[in-house]
Design a protein around this motif. Structure first.
Motif, PDB file in Angstrom:
ATOM      1  N   LYS A 181       4.269  -2.050  -9.010  1.00 27.70           N
ATOM      2  CA  LYS A 181       5.602  -2.654  -9.068  1.00 27.70           C
ATOM      3  C   LYS A 181       5.756  -3.923  -8.229  1.00 27.70           C
ATOM      4  CE  LYS A 181       8.216   1.569 -10.071  1.00 27.70           C
ATOM      5  NZ  LYS A 181       9.314   2.469  -9.630  1.00 27.70           N
ATOM      6  N   GLU A 182       4.948  -4.072  -7.208  1.00 27.76           N
ATOM      7  CA  GLU A 182       5.079  -5.199  -6.281  1.00 27.76           C
ATOM      8  C   GLU A 182       3.794  -6.019  -6.266  1.00 27.76           C
ATOM      9  OE1 GLU A 182       7.001  -3.755  -2.353  1.00 27.76           O
ATOM     10  OE2 GLU A 182       5.892  -2.053  -3.193  1.00 27.76           O
ATOM     11  N   ALA A 183       3.930  -7.263  -5.841  1.00 33.52           N
ATOM     12  CA  ALA A 183       2.752  -8.109  -5.750  1.00 33.52           C
ATOM     13  C   ALA A 183       2.971  -9.213  -4.729  1.00 33.52           C
ATOM     14  CB  ALA A 183       2.431  -8.719  -7.113  1.00 33.52           C
ATOM     15  N   TYR A 187       0.833  -1.205   0.000  1.00 38.09           N
ATOM     16  CA  TYR A 187       0.000   0.000   0.000  1.00 38.09           C
ATOM     17  C   TYR A 187       0.870   1.258   0.000  1.00 38.09           C
ATOM     18  CZ  TYR A 187      -4.134  -2.758   1.468  1.00 38.09           C
ATOM     19  OH  TYR A 187      -5.182  -3.645   1.545  1.00 38.09           O
ATOM     20  N   LYS A 188       1.795   1.305   0.946  1.00 32.68           N
ATOM     21  CA  LYS A 188       2.622   2.498   1.141  1.00 32.68           C
ATOM     22  C   LYS A 188       3.445   2.844  -0.096  1.00 32.68           C
ATOM     23  CE  LYS A 188       6.104   4.405   4.295  1.00 32.68           C
ATOM     24  NZ  LYS A 188       6.949   4.126   5.502  1.00 32.68           N
ATOM     25  N   ASN A 189       3.898   1.829  -0.809  1.00 30.49           N
ATOM     26  CA  ASN A 189       4.748   2.043  -1.981  1.00 30.49           C
ATOM     27  C   ASN A 189       3.974   2.319  -3.262  1.00 30.49           C
ATOM     28  OD1 ASN A 189       6.964   1.550  -0.338  1.00 30.49           O
ATOM     29  ND2 ASN A 189       7.068  -0.627  -0.856  1.00 30.49           N
ATOM     30  N   SER A 190       2.652   2.317  -3.185  1.00 28.17           N
ATOM     31  CA  SER A 190       1.835   2.519  -4.391  1.00 28.17           C
ATOM     32  C   SER A 190       1.792   3.991  -4.791  1.00 28.17           C
ATOM     33  CB  SER A 190       0.413   2.007  -4.156  1.00 28.17           C
ATOM     34  OG  SER A 190      -0.224   2.765  -3.138  1.00 28.17           O
ATOM     35  N   HIS A 191       1.800   4.228  -6.079  1.00 24.39           N
ATOM     36  CA  HIS A 191       1.689   5.588  -6.614  1.00 24.39           C
ATOM     37  C   HIS A 191       0.597   5.684  -7.683  1.00 24.39           C
ATOM     38  CE1 HIS A 191       5.289   6.982  -4.555  1.00 24.39           C
ATOM     39  NE2 HIS A 191       5.896   5.875  -4.949  1.00 24.39           N
ATOM     40  N   GLU A 192       0.284   4.567  -8.321  1.00 22.71           N
ATOM     41  CA  GLU A 192      -0.693   4.561  -9.410  1.00 22.71           C
ATOM     42  C   GLU A 192      -1.953   3.780  -9.057  1.00 22.71           C
ATOM     43  OE1 GLU A 192       1.133   3.195 -13.007  1.00 22.71           O
ATOM     44  OE2 GLU A 192       2.949   4.375 -12.673  1.00 22.71           O
ATOM     45  N   TYR A 193      -1.778   2.563  -8.556  1.00 24.73           N
ATOM     46  CA  TYR A 193      -2.962   1.744  -8.259  1.00 24.73           C
ATOM     47  C   TYR A 193      -2.669   0.695  -7.190  1.00 24.73           C
ATOM     48  CZ  TYR A 193      -0.807  -1.771 -11.378  1.00 24.73           C
ATOM     49  OH  TYR A 193       0.047  -2.680 -11.970  1.00 24.73           O
ATOM     50  N   ILE A 194      -3.745   0.212  -6.603  1.00 24.09           N
ATOM     51  CA  ILE A 194      -3.740  -0.957  -5.720  1.00 24.09           C
ATOM     52  C   ILE A 194      -4.860  -1.862  -6.196  1.00 24.09           C
ATOM     53  CG2 ILE A 194      -4.121  -1.824  -3.383  1.00 24.09           C
ATOM     54  CD1 ILE A 194      -3.163   0.938  -2.362  1.00 24.09           C
ATOM     55  N   TYR A 195      -4.532  -3.103  -6.534  1.00 25.36           N
ATOM     56  CA  TYR A 195      -5.515  -4.090  -6.956  1.00 25.36           C
ATOM     57  C   TYR A 195      -5.519  -5.232  -5.955  1.00 25.36           C
ATOM     58  CZ  TYR A 195      -5.385  -1.822 -11.596  1.00 25.36           C
ATOM     59  OH  TYR A 195      -5.448  -0.923 -12.630  1.00 25.36           O
ATOM     60  N   GLU A 196      -6.714  -5.705  -5.615  1.00 24.64           N
ATOM     61  CA  GLU A 196      -6.813  -6.790  -4.632  1.00 24.64           C
ATOM     62  C   GLU A 196      -7.914  -7.779  -4.993  1.00 24.64           C
ATOM     63  OE1 GLU A 196      -5.443  -4.812  -0.420  1.00 24.64           O
ATOM     64  OE2 GLU A 196      -7.578  -4.698  -0.929  1.00 24.64           O
ATOM     65  N   ILE A 197      -7.660  -9.038  -4.657  1.00 24.33           N
ATOM     66  CA  ILE A 197      -8.688 -10.078  -4.655  1.00 24.33           C
ATOM     67  C   ILE A 197      -8.717 -10.595  -3.224  1.00 24.33           C
ATOM     68  CG2 ILE A 197      -9.471 -12.263  -5.624  1.00 24.33           C
ATOM     69  CD1 ILE A 197      -7.676 -11.732  -8.043  1.00 24.33           C
ATOM     70  N   LEU A 198      -9.849 -10.406  -2.530  1.00 31.29           N
ATOM     71  CA  LEU A 198      -9.891 -10.606  -1.087  1.00 31.29           C
ATOM     72  C   LEU A 198     -10.908 -11.647  -0.642  1.00 31.29           C
ATOM     73  CD1 LEU A 198      -9.800  -6.860  -0.019  1.00 31.29           C
ATOM     74  CD2 LEU A 198      -7.887  -8.456   0.012  1.00 31.29           C
ATOM     75  N   SER A 199     -10.486 -12.437   0.330  1.00 32.96           N
ATOM     76  CA  SER A 199     -11.400 -13.387   0.969  1.00 32.96           C
ATOM     77  C   SER A 199     -11.794 -12.889   2.352  1.00 32.96           C
ATOM     78  CB  SER A 199     -10.728 -14.754   1.100  1.00 32.96           C
ATOM     79  OG  SER A 199      -9.559 -14.655   1.897  1.00 32.96           O
ATOM     80  N   GLU A 200     -11.026 -11.946   2.881  1.00 34.92           N
ATOM     81  CA  GLU A 200     -11.338 -11.330   4.173  1.00 34.92           C
ATOM     82  C   GLU A 200     -10.708  -9.944   4.245  1.00 34.92           C
ATOM     83  OE1 GLU A 200      -8.977 -13.000   7.611  1.00 34.92           O
ATOM     84  OE2 GLU A 200      -8.787 -14.670   6.189  1.00 34.92           O
ATOM     85  N   VAL A 201     -11.153  -9.154   5.203  1.00 36.65           N
ATOM     86  CA  VAL A 201     -10.716  -7.763   5.305  1.00 36.65           C
ATOM     87  C   VAL A 201     -10.103  -7.497   6.674  1.00 36.65           C
ATOM     88  CG1 VAL A 201     -11.406  -5.369   5.001  1.00 36.65           C
ATOM     89  CG2 VAL A 201     -12.702  -7.180   3.868  1.00 36.65           C
ATOM     90  N   PRO A 202      -8.781  -7.546   6.797  1.00 34.89           N
ATOM     91  CA  PRO A 202      -8.163  -7.184   8.074  1.00 34.89           C
ATOM     92  C   PRO A 202      -8.450  -5.715   8.393  1.00 34.89           C
ATOM     93  CG  PRO A 202      -6.629  -8.387   6.665  1.00 34.89           C
ATOM     94  CD  PRO A 202      -7.801  -8.010   5.814  1.00 34.89           C
TER      95      PRO A 202
END
Length: 266
Positions: free
Chosen positions: A215-217, A134-149
């Motif tokens: 950039k990261e995943a 999250y912190k390193n994102s500048h353009e987007y964050i994409y997620e596929i989630l089964s739960e939400v911490p």
């Protein structure tokens, strides 16, 4: 069929050598003479010459004018499969308790792209890595989630308020913590959706969890009984790893249904 199996077994036998595999991988990016390759891996000339000859005999490499060797077309294709074996081998213990779930076969065939990754174990370490993405994102964050911490919501929204695009896919059976709606309202989540910074969809049952920025995943495969598991992950900033995760997210995104908040229960 028997002859084809025997022939394939012969090729597999040629790959059953760390040095011959090293030769094939080395020739992916550079042509070598056996002598030069022997120096690069600090091995004897005789042994390396013998392995070059074996690979040439089965058609994986060819000798060029000047004494250098390069991969044949067959050798190049074989090398595309080696990273998959490397990935499964280096994560053998992980896959004793996890599998690919419902990930399509075409993505499983590309699992070699995930080879250059870091294994992260423990919920605390997993969540810290997640926050770092999250912190390193500048353009987007994409997620596929089964739960939400719950403690990930605030750092996520912080990035979205900076203009980072957030697209996510929720499972209908997602584990939603108490207080999620209240927190989202407090953080102005609805306004971010109105601005188009947030888009969301829904799948019936998410098994494989994916989180990535530009950039990261990271990816979390399901357990053998089909349950999602966020206590362990594979993480990388390697371009090939990222490409796999991005392609998988897009595949799921275009196959997902409209998001329905009413299906979620705190």
């Amino acid at each position: 069929m028997g002859d084809l199996i025997d022939e394939t077994a012969d090729y597999v036998l040629e790959l059953a050598s760390s040095q011959r595999l090293s030769i094939l991988i080395g020739l992916l990016t550079k042509q070598y003479t056996p002598t030069a390759f022997a120096k690069s891996i600090d091995s004897t000339k005789q042994e390396v010459h013998r392995n070059f000859s074996r690979l040439e005999k089965v058609g994986l490499v060819k000798k060029n004018v000047g004494g250098t060797y390069s991969l044949t077309t067959f050798g190049q294709v074989v090398c595309t499969q080696v990273p998959s074996l490397v990935f499964l081998s280096q994560n053998r213990r992980y896959f004793e308790e996890h599998n690919f779930g419902d990930i399509p076969h075409k993505f499983q065939m590309r699992c070699g792209q995930l080879a250059n990754s870091q294994y992260v174990k423990g919920v605390t370490k997993v969540l810290e890595t997640w926050k770092s993405i999250y912190k390193n994102s500048h353009e987007y964050i994409y997620e596929i989630l089964s739960e939400v911490p719950l403690d990930l919501i605030e750092p996520l929204i912080k990035q979205v308020k900076k203009g980072v695009k957030f697209n996510y896919i929720f499972s209908e059976s997602a584990v939603v913590p108490k207080g999620r709606k209240t927190l989202l309202k407090k953080l102005g989540f609805d306004k971010l959706m109105e601005k188009g910074l947030v888009e969301r969809k829904m799948e019936k049952n998410v098994k494989t969890v994916v989180v990535l920025n530009e950039k990261e995943a990271c990816i979390m495969f399901p357990t053998l009984n089909g349950e999602s598991d966020i206590s362990e992950m594979l993480y990388s900033d390697d371009p090939m790893f990222h490409e796999w995760c991005l392609d998988y997210f897009r595949y799921c995104w275009y196959g997902s249904d409209v998001f329905k908040e009413s299906k979620l229960k705190e």
